[in-house]
Scaffold this motif. Structure first.
Motif, PDB file in Angstrom:
ATOM      1  N   VAL A 177       0.829  -1.250   0.093  1.00 53.47           N
ATOM      2  CA  VAL A 177      -0.024   0.086  -0.011  1.00 53.47           C
ATOM      3  C   VAL A 177       0.912   1.283  -0.042  1.00 53.47           C
ATOM      4  N   SER A 178       2.169   1.116   0.700  1.00 56.72           N
ATOM      5  CA  SER A 178       2.753   2.458   0.705  1.00 56.72           C
ATOM      6  C   SER A 178       3.505   2.762  -0.515  1.00 56.72           C
ATOM      7  N   GLY A 179       3.637   1.509  -1.330  1.00 57.81           N
ATOM      8  CA  GLY A 179       4.381   1.577  -2.598  1.00 57.81           C
ATOM      9  C   GLY A 179       3.297   2.272  -3.566  1.00 57.81           C
ATOM     10  N   MET A 180       2.067   1.567  -3.468  1.00 52.43           N
ATOM     11  CA  MET A 180       1.011   2.449  -4.335  1.00 52.43           C
ATOM     12  C   MET A 180       0.710   3.642  -3.987  1.00 52.43           C
ATOM     13  N   ALA A 181       0.814   4.258  -2.739  1.00 50.73           N
ATOM     14  CA  ALA A 181       0.774   5.338  -2.300  1.00 50.73           C
ATOM     15  C   ALA A 181       1.440   6.402  -2.988  1.00 50.73           C
ATOM     16  N   VAL A 182       2.843   6.117  -3.058  1.00 48.19           N
ATOM     17  CA  VAL A 182       3.952   6.746  -3.691  1.00 48.19           C
ATOM     18  C   VAL A 182       3.825   7.042  -4.990  1.00 48.19           C
ATOM     19  N   ILE A 183       3.209   5.949  -5.598  1.00 46.31           N
ATOM     20  CA  ILE A 183       2.880   6.241  -7.116  1.00 46.31           C
ATOM     21  C   ILE A 183       1.644   6.946  -7.415  1.00 46.31           C
ATOM     22  N   PHE A 184       0.480   6.420  -6.783  1.00 46.82           N
ATOM     23  CA  PHE A 184      -0.829   7.513  -6.966  1.00 46.82           C
ATOM     24  C   PHE A 184      -0.797   8.851  -6.520  1.00 46.82           C
TER      25      PHE A 184
END
Length: 290
Positions: free
Chosen positions: A46-53
Motif C-alpha cells: 500500500v505504501s508503494g501504491m501510495a507513492v505512485i498514486f
C-alpha cells in the motif's frame, strides 16, 4: 484464585503483544516516512501504491495510504478473524496517524541525505523488521500484508513468499519514476522479503535439550518452576558402562537456554547435554502464528 491468575496472565500477555506491535509500527513509519517516501522507493504494498498514486492524485501519500488500508482492513476482518482484525486495525490507525503527525512535525521536502544506497538500506531494513514483528504477533501492517496472510492461510506458501507475490506491483515504479528508482525498488522488494524471512526465523528459534544425568529432580524443577516449561524424562542405560541414568527432553527459548545451561553446570556438572536449534515448535506454550 486460579481464574484470577489466568485473567492476570491474559491481560499481561495482551499488553505485551500491543507494546511490541506499537514499537513495530513506530519502526515501520520511520522507515516509510524518512527514507521511503522522499526517495520514491516503491517496494510494493500500500505504501508503494501510495507513492505512485500521489503523483497523479491531489492527495498526499499518507492520505492515500489510509484510504487503501481501510478498504483492505475490512477484507482482513472477513477472512482472518476478529483477533487478527483488531490488531491490524490498531496498526492501520496508529500507522496512518503517525505518518500524518510526522508530516506536520517534521516536513521533508527531499531525501534526508544524498546517499541513495544508504537510504535504500534503511528503507528496506526498518519496515521489514517491523513487518516480521507484526507477523509474529499475529498482526500485520495492513494493506497487502493482509492479502499475504490470506494467501498463507489458504495455501502452502510461507508469509514472505506470499508477501513477495502481493508486492509485485513494484514494477509500476518503472513507468512513474526513472529507471534508477525502479531498480532500487525491485532490489528493495527482494531484500525486504529475505529480511522478513530471516527475522521471523530468528524470533521463532528455540533450543531442544537432551540431558543425560544422575539427578533429574533439581533440573526438572528448574525447568517447570523457573522457566515455565515442562519436560519429558525416561530411564536409559549406557552402552559402555551399563550405568542407569535419566534422560530429560525439553524445549526452551534462546534466552532460557543460557539460564538452563548455567543451572546444569552449577548443580549437575557431570550431566551430558546436547543442544539443537529448532525453528518450528508446535504445541502448548509456544507460538504457532506464522
Amino acid at each position: 484464585m486460579e481464574q484470577n491468575k489466568e485473567n492476570t496472565s491474559s491481560v499481561s500477555r495482551t499488553l505485551k503483544e500491543y507494546f511490541i506491535i506499537t514499537v513495530a509500527v513506530l519502526i515501520m513509519d520511520i522507515g516509510i516516512y524518512v527514507f521511503k517516501f522522499p526517495n520514491n522507493f516503491s517496494f510494493g504494498g500500500v505504501s508503494g501504491m501510495a507513492v505512485i498514486f500521489a503523483k497523479f492524485l491531489p492527495f498526499t501519500a499518507s492520505v492515500i495510504n489510509l484510504v487503501i488500508n481501510l478498504v483492505l482492513l475490512v477484507v482482513g476482518f472477513a477472512f482472518l478473524g476478529r483477533n487478527f482484525g483488531l490488531k491490524t486495525a490498531y496498526v492501520t490507525v496508529l500507522s496512518s496517524v503517525l505518518l500524518n503527525v510526522f508530516e506536520h512535525l517534521f516536513p521533508m521536502s527531499g531525501p534526508l541525505t544524498d546517499q541513495i544506497s544508504l537510504e535504500l538500506c534503511f528503507a528496506i531494513l526498518l519496515p521489514a523488521i517491523a513487518a516480521a514483528l507484526l507477523f509474529f504477533e499475529n498482526a500485520s501492517g495492513g494493506g497487502t500484508d493482509i492479502i499475504a496472510m490470506i494467501i498463507k492461510k489458504y495455501s502452502t506458501m510461507n508469509i514472505s513468499t506470499a508477501l513477495l507475490l502481493c508486492d509485485l506491483i513494484v514494477v509500476m515504479a518503472f513507468f512513474v519514476f526513472d529507471t534508477l528508482t525502479g531498480l532500487c525498488s525491485i532490489l528493495g522488494l527482494m531484500a525486504k522479503t529475505l529480511v522478513i524471512d530471516k527475522v521471523i526465523e530468528r524470533m521463532k528459534l528455540n533450543k531442544f535439550f537432551t540431558i543425560v544425568c544422575d539427578y533429574p529432580e533439581p533440573i526438572c524443577d528448574f525447568i517447570t518452576e523457573e522457566l515455565g516449561h515442562t519436560a519429558t524424562t525416561y530411564h536409559a542405560e549406557g552402552a559402555y558402562s551399563h550405568t542407569q541414568r535419566t534422560v530429560i527432553l525439553t524445549v526452551v527459548d534462546v534466552n532460557q537456554a543460557i539460564l538452563l545451561q548455567r543451572f546444569i553446570k552449577k548443580n549437575e556438572p557431570t550431566a551430558f547435554i546436547t543442544v539443537t536449534k529448532s525453528s518450528e515448535i508446535i504445541g502448548k506454550g509456544f507460538s504457532n502464528y506464522i
